[in-house]
Design a protein around this motif. Sequence first.
Motif, PDB file in Angstrom:
ATOM      1  N   ASP A   1       0.642   9.912   8.606  1.00 23.31           N
ATOM      2  CA  ASP A   1      -0.034  11.015   7.903  1.00 23.31           C
ATOM      3  C   ASP A   1      -0.538  10.558   6.538  1.00 23.31           C
ATOM      4  N   GLU A   2       0.266   9.734   5.861  1.00 19.96           N
ATOM      5  CA  GLU A   2      -0.160   9.222   4.554  1.00 19.96           C
ATOM      6  C   GLU A   2      -1.401   8.348   4.697  1.00 19.96           C
ATOM      7  N   MET A   3      -1.422   7.519   5.729  1.00 23.06           N
ATOM      8  CA  MET A   3      -2.591   6.667   5.958  1.00 23.06           C
ATOM      9  C   MET A   3      -3.816   7.514   6.243  1.00 23.06           C
ATOM     10  N   ARG A   4      -3.638   8.539   7.069  1.00 20.89           N
ATOM     11  CA  ARG A   4      -4.772   9.395   7.426  1.00 20.89           C
ATOM     12  C   ARG A   4      -5.319  10.099   6.182  1.00 20.89           C
ATOM     13  N   SER A   5      -4.426  10.594   5.317  1.00 21.19           N
ATOM     14  CA  SER A   5      -4.893  11.329   4.134  1.00 21.19           C
ATOM     15  C   SER A   5      -5.472  10.405   3.063  1.00 21.19           C
ATOM     16  N   SER A   6      -5.126   9.129   3.116  1.00 24.90           N
ATOM     17  CA  SER A   6      -5.635   8.208   2.095  1.00 24.90           C
ATOM     18  C   SER A   6      -6.878   7.439   2.548  1.00 24.90           C
ATOM     19  N   THR A   7      -7.353   7.723   3.756  1.00 24.69           N
ATOM     20  CA  THR A   7      -8.568   7.072   4.250  1.00 24.69           C
ATOM     21  C   THR A   7      -9.659   8.119   4.438  1.00 24.69           C
TER      22      THR A   7
END
Length: 101
Positions: free
Chosen positions: A2-8
């Motif tokens: 989820d963190e990766m998705r929100s930071s890309t």
Amino acid sequence: MDEMRSSTSSREEFMAAVSSAIEDGTLTPPAAGTTGYLWRGAADTWGLAPEALEGEGWQIVFTPFATGSDLNLLEEPDGTMPWVMAGGTPFAHIMVFGSAE
């Protein structure tokens, strides 16, 4: 994830971030495949019985890094035959098409 998705900002950027995290060992893909089911249709079909659905459905078996050759499956779609999509990548999965009928 989820963190990766929100930071890309794009799907491609997300996929590159996941691939990089797997390569550097900060993310471990599942050791065995996982499954999912998707349905693409109108919003008003949500919750209907399968026989009442109109649209397109399919199952997915996620098999990270597998190829069609590894699994003895097609590597391109051919009608309704199962095939491996994104083979050889962390996002490799078997597409299995079906219908509500």
